[in-house]
Structure formats: structure tokens, C-alpha cells
Design an enzyme around this catalytic site. Structure first.
Site, PDB file in Angstrom:
ATOM      1  N   SER A 210      69.616  78.374  37.114  1.00 20.17           N
ATOM      2  CA  SER A 210      70.430  79.191  38.014  1.00 20.17           C
ATOM      3  C   SER A 210      71.145  78.281  39.002  1.00 20.17           C
ATOM      4  O   SER A 210      71.968  77.466  38.599  1.00 20.17           O
ATOM      5  CB  SER A 210      69.551  80.226  38.727  1.00 20.17           C
ATOM      6  OG  SER A 210      70.335  81.067  39.551  1.00 20.17           O
ATOM      7  N   THR A 211      70.804  78.351  40.294  1.00 22.07           N
ATOM      8  CA  THR A 211      71.480  77.545  41.309  1.00 22.07           C
ATOM      9  C   THR A 211      71.350  76.051  40.998  1.00 22.07           C
ATOM     10  O   THR A 211      70.249  75.546  40.838  1.00 22.07           O
ATOM     11  CB  THR A 211      70.879  77.817  42.697  1.00 22.07           C
ATOM     12  OG1 THR A 211      70.856  79.224  42.922  1.00 22.07           O
ATOM     13  CG2 THR A 211      71.686  77.135  43.778  1.00 22.07           C
ATOM     14  N   HIS A 237      72.495  81.730  35.121  1.00 22.34           N
ATOM     15  CA  HIS A 237      72.923  82.863  35.943  1.00 22.34           C
ATOM     16  C   HIS A 237      74.365  82.625  36.378  1.00 22.34           C
ATOM     17  O   HIS A 237      74.652  81.706  37.146  1.00 22.34           O
ATOM     18  CB  HIS A 237      72.035  83.009  37.186  1.00 22.34           C
ATOM     19  CG  HIS A 237      70.617  83.350  36.872  1.00 22.34           C
ATOM     20  ND1 HIS A 237      69.608  83.274  37.806  1.00 22.34           N
ATOM     21  CD2 HIS A 237      70.021  83.778  35.730  1.00 22.34           C
ATOM     22  CE1 HIS A 237      68.465  83.640  37.262  1.00 22.34           C
ATOM     23  NE2 HIS A 237      68.684  83.948  36.001  1.00 22.34           N
ATOM     24  N   MET A 330      67.108  79.545  42.015  1.00 20.11           N
ATOM     25  CA  MET A 330      66.428  80.425  42.948  1.00 20.11           C
ATOM     26  C   MET A 330      65.619  81.466  42.203  1.00 20.11           C
ATOM     27  O   MET A 330      65.991  81.886  41.116  1.00 20.11           O
ATOM     28  CB  MET A 330      67.467  81.154  43.811  1.00 20.11           C
ATOM     29  CG  MET A 330      67.540  80.698  45.252  1.00 20.11           C
ATOM     30  SD  MET A 330      68.804  81.620  46.141  1.00 20.11           S
ATOM     31  CE  MET A 330      67.832  82.989  46.715  1.00 20.11           C
ATOM     32  N   ASP A 333      62.915  83.836  37.722  1.00 17.60           N
ATOM     33  CA  ASP A 333      63.335  84.210  36.376  1.00 17.60           C
ATOM     34  C   ASP A 333      62.964  83.096  35.402  1.00 17.60           C
ATOM     35  O   ASP A 333      63.251  81.927  35.645  1.00 17.60           O
ATOM     36  CB  ASP A 333      64.850  84.444  36.345  1.00 17.60           C
ATOM     37  CG  ASP A 333      65.329  84.997  35.018  1.00 17.60           C
ATOM     38  OD1 ASP A 333      64.534  85.693  34.341  1.00 17.60           O
ATOM     39  OD2 ASP A 333      66.495  84.734  34.657  1.00 17.60           O
TER      40      ASP A 333
END
Length: 391
Positions: A210-211, A237, A330, A333
Site C-alpha cells: 500500500s503506502t 492499494h 498502512m 490488509d
């Protein structure tokens, strides 16, 4: 101690609204605003903010140029705002290449109407980037504890959803994950030079992030040879407008083929399939290989695409023939999908804290005792190649 924020945007309305949202959180404080990139570069050097929110299209100096100058003169975590267009996606990826750490779509309607979710999302992203600079916790070996019963229920829910080809409900928040203690695996930071491959045979490589993921994926995949022997599933993401541009960029930089996944794609060795934004990517067996299923994401889902959904699907159809890697991001998940993969005999790795933009998703699998190896981003590609390429 509050996190000091500099807000940069040529729209006075957006500067004011972002500032109001940031200042609503007692852990955050806007110390200045700027209307163009040149002002941002000057204020970043003078005020030393801990996070900067940055627009892309501005007069005098655009956001991408400003990011480059700030990272060269006074490196600071930067959160970009981007329009949900093809050009906006390309510009955002350019900003990430220049040194920005994260981005959010610039949805004026969400900001203006005071939607709780939009407000919380912005505050969480700013705090995550600010905390990265404010402190760096040291992982201590501790006795491993049994996973809470709630996690078992989440795993059951994922399994049921995958079997019904439906997305699952949101998993526990990043706040809960951050409070967990880190298991011994986190301190076993292997180097690629000293890593000994397990000797397992694989049929599929999964990477969830993600991030910080766009830069991390680029760093890893550009080191893969064209003849990489397995299909690769990438779960990042990212909004729907961004994934085609990201897949195209990776494809142009990598020796392997990279494409946005399409429903019905047959899995081919040496090809990486990026989960489409706003959708869920699953996999099923098809002959000796596999086939991709792309399904519409449920509005109740926190993540579209979801790492948990893809990992759980792979556990059902590929079992122990999977190497799964959880990179910077973050939240949590990927944890429950990784738990299901491990139960099926798969190998789970995580990125180490020091090289993560946000140590949330990797920490979740490490804290749960699911990851068997923890590598820095610099060592990840070489380690994957040693483990999954034979002969």
C-alpha cells in the site's frame, strides 16, 4: 508532541479546508500554507515541517518540481493530492519517483461536504508519514502469543467470501496493529548474501503493498530477469484511474511483462498482473497453470483491491506452491490472507521496518508470527530470485 504540517495548494479554498481537517486532530498542527511550489521549497527549509501536503498543478513552480527541490535541500515526507485522470495518475507517479511518499485523490466534493471517511483518511495518512520521521521503534524479541480468536473469525469470513466470490468486510484497523508487540521474526533481518534458499518449488509469486508500494514494487521488479519462471500477482492499494498508468510505467521499466489484470487472463511465467483499482483480483486453477478472476469490489470494503482477498484465493487453489511477500503499507490488509496461505504450506515474507514508508502491513504479519523471513527493500529482489529461481 504534535506533527507539524505545511499545506501547499494554489486553491485558497483547498488550503483552508485541508488545514481545518488537519487541525481537527490534536496530534496534528498546520504551521504554514503555501500557494505554489516555490513558496513550499522556501518554507520547508525555514520551518522544517514534519509532513507536507502538496498539490501537483500550481503556478510559479509545479508540485513535482517542488518535491524534487525539497527532497534535495530539506528532505521531508510529502503527501501528494492528485486528480483522478490519466494525466493526474501519470503526474502522481512522477511525484513519487521524485521522492513523495504517498498520495490521495483530490476529491473536492469529499473534502467540502465534511464526509467523516475523507476526513479520517487524510488525518491518518498525515500522521502515518509524520510518525515515520518522529520515531523509529526498536523491535525487541518477545515470547510469541496465540492469535486472538477475532483473527480466526476474520479468516473464516475471508474463506467464506472467497468461496462465494464475494469481498470480505473490513479487517482490524492499523491502530490495533501498531500496538502489537513484535515477534522474534522482526529481529531476524536476513541479508541477501547470507540467505539460504529453502529449496521449495513454487508456481506463483504474490506481492501485496500500500503506502510506499509504487516505489518499492519498481525497485524490486526492475531487478527481475525477463525469464523469471513464475507468474506474479501484484496487489497495490490504488484508485482505478491510476492502475493502468502504473502498470504501463512498470512494463516500460522492467524486463518482465507487467500488465493490469483482466478477467480471464491466463497466468504466464515472467508476467506480472496488477490488480485493477476499485476491483478484487482472485485466481483459480486452469489446467497446469491458473486463470485470473476480476470482480467488482463491494462498497463495504476498505480496500479495493484487497491483499487479503487475493492471498486467500491463492491459498485455496495453489496452497503451498506460493511465495507471498508483504511490503510497506498502512493497516493490516494481507495478514489474514497470509495466515491462510501459511496454513496451506505457503512461504510468507515481509519487508523490514527500517526500509518501510509505513510499517503497518508488514508488521501485522510479523507480529502474528506468520512471516518466516524479514528483508530490507534493498535485499528483497535478490532474495526472491534466490528462493524462487532454480537452476
Amino acid at each position: 508532541m504534535t506533527i507539524k504540517v505545511l499545506v501547499v495548494d494554489d486553491s485558497s479554498f483547498f488550503r483552508r479546508r485541508v488545514s481545518e481537517i488537519v487541525n481537527q486532530d490534536p496530534e496534528l498542527e498546520v504551521i504554514a500554507t503555501a500557494s505554489n511550489g516555490a513558496e513550499a521549497v522556501k518554507l520547508a527549509a525555514e520551518l522544517n515541517p514534519q509532513v507536507i501536503t502538496m498539490d501537483i498543478e500550481m503556478p510559479v513552480m509545479d508540485g513535482i518540481t517542488a518535491v524534487r527541490e525539497i527532497m534535495a535541500k530539506s528532505p521531508t515526507p510529502i503527501l501528494m493530492f492528485s486528480s483522478l485522470t490519466h494525466d493526474g495518475a501519470k503526474a502522481t507517479l512522477d511525484a513519487l519517483d521524485a521522492g513523495a511518499l504517498d498520495f490521495l485523490p483530490k476529491r473536492f466534493e469529499d473534502i467540502a461536504t465534511n464526509k467523516d471517511q475523507a476526513i479520517l483518511l487524510l488525518q491518518q495518512r498525515v500522521k502515518a508519514l509524520g510518525r515515520r520521521r518522529l520515531f523509529r521503534p526498536i523491535a525487541r524479541p518477545v515470547a510469541q502469543t496465540a492469535a486472538p480468536r477475532a483473527n480466526d473469525r476474520v479468516s473464516d469470513r475471508i474463506s467464506a467470501r472467497v468461496g462465494a466470490a464475494q469481498p470480505l468486510a473490513p479487517t482490524p484497523s492499523s491502530t490495533a496493529v501498531a500496538s502489537q508487540t513484535v515477534t522474534p521474526a522482526a529481529s531476524q533481518r536476513a541479508s541477501a548474501a547470507g540467505f539460504r534458499p529453502s529449496g521449495k518449488h513454487y508456481k506463483l509469486l504474490l506481492i501485496g503493498t500500500s503506502t510506499g508500494g509504487p516505489v518499492a514494487l519498481q525497485k524490486i521488479l526492475t531487478q527481475f530477469p525477463a525469464h523469471y519462471p513464475h507468474p506474479i500477482l501484484l496487489i497495490q492499494h490504488m484508485p482505478a484511474a491510476f492502475t493502468p498508468a502504473f502498470a504501463n510505467r512498470l512494463n516500460g521499466l522492467c524486463k518482465i511483462e507487467v500488465k493490469e489484470a483482466v478477467n480471464g487472463d491466463l497466468l504466464r511465467p515472467g508476467c506480472a498482473y496488477l490488480a485493477p483499482g476499485g476491483m478484487q483480483m482472485m485466481v483459480e486453477r486452469s489446467g497446469s497453470s491458473g486463470r485470473i478472476k476480476v470482480l467488482a469490489g463491494n462498497v463495504e470494503m476498505n480496500y479495493k483491491p484487497s491483499v487479503d482477498i487475493t492471498f486467500a484465493s491463492a491459498s485455496k487453489h495453489f496452497g503451498g506452491d506460493v511465495l507471498a511477500v508483504v511490503l510497506t503499507g498502512m493497516g493490516a490488509d494481507g495478514r489474514e490472507g497470509a495466515r491462510m496461505l501459511k496454513a496451506a504450506g505457503a512461504t510468507i515474507w515481509a519487508q523490514d521496518e527500517a526500509s518501510c514508508v509505513v510499517y503497518g502491513m508488514p508488521q501485522a504479519v510479523v507480529s502474528a508470527g506468520i512471516a518466516s523471513q524479514v528483508f530490507s527493500l534493498d535485499n528483497m529482489a535478490e532474495s526472491i530470485l534466490k528462493e524462487s529461481c532454480r537452476g
